[in-house]
Design a protein around this motif. Structure first.
Motif, PDB file in Angstrom:
ATOM      1  N   LEU A 202      12.990   2.821  -9.222  1.00 38.69           N
ATOM      2  CA  LEU A 202      12.159   1.735  -8.689  1.00 38.69           C
ATOM      3  C   LEU A 202      12.722   0.378  -9.099  1.00 38.69           C
ATOM      4  O   LEU A 202      12.925  -0.506  -8.242  1.00 38.69           O
ATOM      5  CB  LEU A 202      10.732   1.888  -9.204  1.00 38.69           C
ATOM      6  N   ILE A 203      12.976   0.215 -10.382  1.00 37.96           N
ATOM      7  CA  ILE A 203      13.525  -1.051 -10.873  1.00 37.96           C
ATOM      8  C   ILE A 203      14.919  -1.289 -10.297  1.00 37.96           C
ATOM      9  O   ILE A 203      15.279  -2.418  -9.939  1.00 37.96           O
ATOM     10  CB  ILE A 203      13.570  -1.058 -12.414  1.00 37.96           C
TER      11      ILE A 203
ATOM     12  N   GLY B  79       0.810  -1.206   0.000  1.00 37.49           N
ATOM     13  CA  GLY B  79       0.000   0.000   0.000  1.00 37.49           C
ATOM     14  C   GLY B  79       0.844   1.258   0.000  1.00 37.49           C
ATOM     15  O   GLY B  79       0.531   2.234  -0.693  1.00 37.49           O
ATOM     16  N   VAL B  80       1.916   1.257   0.762  1.00 36.02           N
ATOM     17  CA  VAL B  80       2.815   2.418   0.797  1.00 36.02           C
ATOM     18  C   VAL B  80       3.427   2.655  -0.577  1.00 36.02           C
ATOM     19  O   VAL B  80       3.505   3.790  -1.066  1.00 36.02           O
ATOM     20  CB  VAL B  80       3.920   2.211   1.855  1.00 36.02           C
ATOM     21  N   VAL B  81       3.858   1.575  -1.230  1.00 30.98           N
ATOM     22  CA  VAL B  81       4.482   1.710  -2.554  1.00 30.98           C
ATOM     23  C   VAL B  81       3.498   2.292  -3.562  1.00 30.98           C
ATOM     24  O   VAL B  81       3.801   3.262  -4.272  1.00 30.98           O
ATOM     25  CB  VAL B  81       5.007   0.347  -3.049  1.00 30.98           C
ATOM     26  N   GLY B  82       2.293   1.705  -3.639  1.00 30.79           N
ATOM     27  CA  GLY B  82       1.354   2.091  -4.680  1.00 30.79           C
ATOM     28  C   GLY B  82       0.579   3.353  -4.399  1.00 30.79           C
ATOM     29  O   GLY B  82       0.273   4.119  -5.328  1.00 30.79           O
TER      30      GLY B  82
ATOM     31  N   PHE C 182      12.717  -1.130  -3.297  1.00 27.22           N
ATOM     32  CA  PHE C 182      13.235  -1.883  -2.162  1.00 27.22           C
ATOM     33  C   PHE C 182      12.091  -2.573  -1.426  1.00 27.22           C
ATOM     34  O   PHE C 182      12.105  -3.792  -1.188  1.00 27.22           O
ATOM     35  CB  PHE C 182      13.961  -0.892  -1.248  1.00 27.22           C
ATOM     36  N   LEU C 183      11.054  -1.780  -1.063  1.00 22.17           N
ATOM     37  CA  LEU C 183       9.923  -2.327  -0.323  1.00 22.17           C
ATOM     38  C   LEU C 183       9.139  -3.327  -1.165  1.00 22.17           C
ATOM     39  O   LEU C 183       8.661  -4.345  -0.656  1.00 22.17           O
ATOM     40  CB  LEU C 183       8.995  -1.199   0.127  1.00 22.17           C
ATOM     41  N   LEU C 184       9.010  -3.037  -2.452  1.00 21.24           N
ATOM     42  CA  LEU C 184       8.265  -3.935  -3.333  1.00 21.24           C
ATOM     43  C   LEU C 184       8.910  -5.316  -3.370  1.00 21.24           C
ATOM     44  O   LEU C 184       8.219  -6.346  -3.314  1.00 21.24           O
ATOM     45  CB  LEU C 184       8.206  -3.338  -4.741  1.00 21.24           C
ATOM     46  N   TYR C 185      10.229  -5.348  -3.456  1.00 22.05           N
ATOM     47  CA  TYR C 185      10.917  -6.642  -3.474  1.00 22.05           C
ATOM     48  C   TYR C 185      10.724  -7.373  -2.149  1.00 22.05           C
ATOM     49  O   TYR C 185      10.398  -8.563  -2.127  1.00 22.05           O
ATOM     50  CB  TYR C 185      12.404  -6.454  -3.751  1.00 22.05           C
TER      51      TYR C 185
ATOM     52  N   GLY D 121      11.654   6.633  -5.123  1.00 24.58           N
ATOM     53  CA  GLY D 121      11.430   5.600  -6.125  1.00 24.58           C
ATOM     54  C   GLY D 121      12.276   4.366  -5.846  1.00 24.58           C
ATOM     55  O   GLY D 121      11.790   3.233  -5.929  1.00 24.58           O
ATOM     56  N   TYR D 122      13.546   4.600  -5.514  1.00 25.52           N
ATOM     57  CA  TYR D 122      14.435   3.489  -5.168  1.00 25.52           C
ATOM     58  C   TYR D 122      13.907   2.746  -3.947  1.00 25.52           C
ATOM     59  O   TYR D 122      13.863   1.514  -3.921  1.00 25.52           O
ATOM     60  CB  TYR D 122      15.836   4.029  -4.890  1.00 25.52           C
ATOM     61  N   PHE D 123      13.483   3.495  -2.942  1.00 27.41           N
ATOM     62  CA  PHE D 123      12.980   2.885  -1.710  1.00 27.41           C
ATOM     63  C   PHE D 123      11.704   2.098  -1.986  1.00 27.41           C
ATOM     64  O   PHE D 123      11.461   1.044  -1.382  1.00 27.41           O
ATOM     65  CB  PHE D 123      12.730   3.978  -0.670  1.00 27.41           C
ATOM     66  N   ALA D 124      10.874   2.605  -2.918  1.00 27.91           N
ATOM     67  CA  ALA D 124       9.662   1.881  -3.291  1.00 27.91           C
ATOM     68  C   ALA D 124      10.012   0.527  -3.904  1.00 27.91           C
ATOM     69  O   ALA D 124       9.377  -0.493  -3.601  1.00 27.91           O
ATOM     70  CB  ALA D 124       8.833   2.714  -4.270  1.00 27.91           C
TER      71      ALA D 124
END
Length: 257
Positions: free
Chosen positions: A68-69, A40-43, A216-219, A211-214
């Motif tokens: 992000l990637i 939820g935080v990412v999106g 990170f969290l997504l993975y 974006g990078y942190f997103a």
């Protein structure tokens, strides 16, 4: 407020370590909620805010999406490298003494494999430090972003505390050493928050970092926490808790917007 939330990350990490000692059969539900919160935080917050802060494009792609990637693959490469190291330790380090082999959870680990557990725990400590930096930088982007990042960090640091204690002991380290690693992991986000709050960063740089942190969290949510949550209890309740966690973050973002 930022330091109060950092203290929440400290307590969440400690709580995760305590649960690792005493957890019953409900950990999968807690991890399901944590994964939902992170998604939820990412999106709902990190990516929209990052795209608002940074407007650069690189070869037709927003720099935030490249970040992000990059964040996703950075953690993936680090984890794969650690897995390769662990496999070599298992292959060459496992040996018996008097007919007895050291094992935990079905894995064999000989003397010397303790360093692998410390290395993995140390990686989680560094990650927690970066989590704290994320809180500090998030508040530079705005109180709503900082709050959302802090909630994600607190939810994730529970899992970090649990994993730090578990993986350190998994490779034959004594409980005392595992508790030391847990303590370092708990203090790390507080130190990181101080670092992230002490430096003023341009909006474009903040956007790219978010974006990078997103990524990170997504993975972590999709490759670590969710598989762990469903590993032994692939239940509808776990999925419901994940959806509830994401819904909770939607509510937080809506109320703070």
């Amino acid at each position: 407020m930022v330091y109060l939330l950092a203290s929440g990350a400290f307590l969440a990490t400690c709580f995760g370590g305590v649960v690792a000692l005493r957890v019953g059969d409900k950990l999968h539900l807690v991890l399901g909620v944590a994964a939902g919160v992170m998604l939820g935080v990412v999106g709902f917050d990190l990516l929209p805010e990052a795209l608002d802060e940074a407007h650069q494009t690189v070869f037709g792609v927003p720099a935030v999406m490249l970040a992000l990637i990059g964040g996703f693959f950075c953690v993936h490469v680090l984890e794969r490298s650690l897995a390769i190291h662990r496999a070599h330790e298992d292959e060459f380090g496992g040996h018996s003494h008097g007919g007895h082999e050291h094992g935990h959870g079905g894995h064999r680990h000989g003397h010397g494999a303790e360093s692998v557990g410390v290395l993995a725990g140390g990686g989680l400590v560094v990650h927690s430090l970066l989590d704290g930096v994320g809180i500090g930088l998030g508040f530079q982007a705005g109180s709503a972003v900082g709050l959302a990042v802090a909630i994600a960090v607190i939810a994730h640091d529970f899992a970090d505390g649990f994993n730090t204690f578990t993986i350190t002991t998994l490779y034959g380290n004594a409980r005392r050493r595992a508790l030391v690693m847990l303590g370092l992991d708990a203090v790390a986000p507080v130190i990181g928050t101080v670092i992230g709050s002490a430096f003023t960063v341009p909006g474009d740089a903040i956007g790219i970092y978010l974006g990078y942190f997103a990524g990170f969290l997504l993975y972590l949510a999709t490759s670590d926490i969710l598989p762990e949550a469903h590993a032994r209890h692939a239940s509808r309740m776990t999925l419901a808790c994940t959806l509830a966690g994401a819904g909770f973050m939607w509510l937080v973002v809506g109320l703070s917007g």
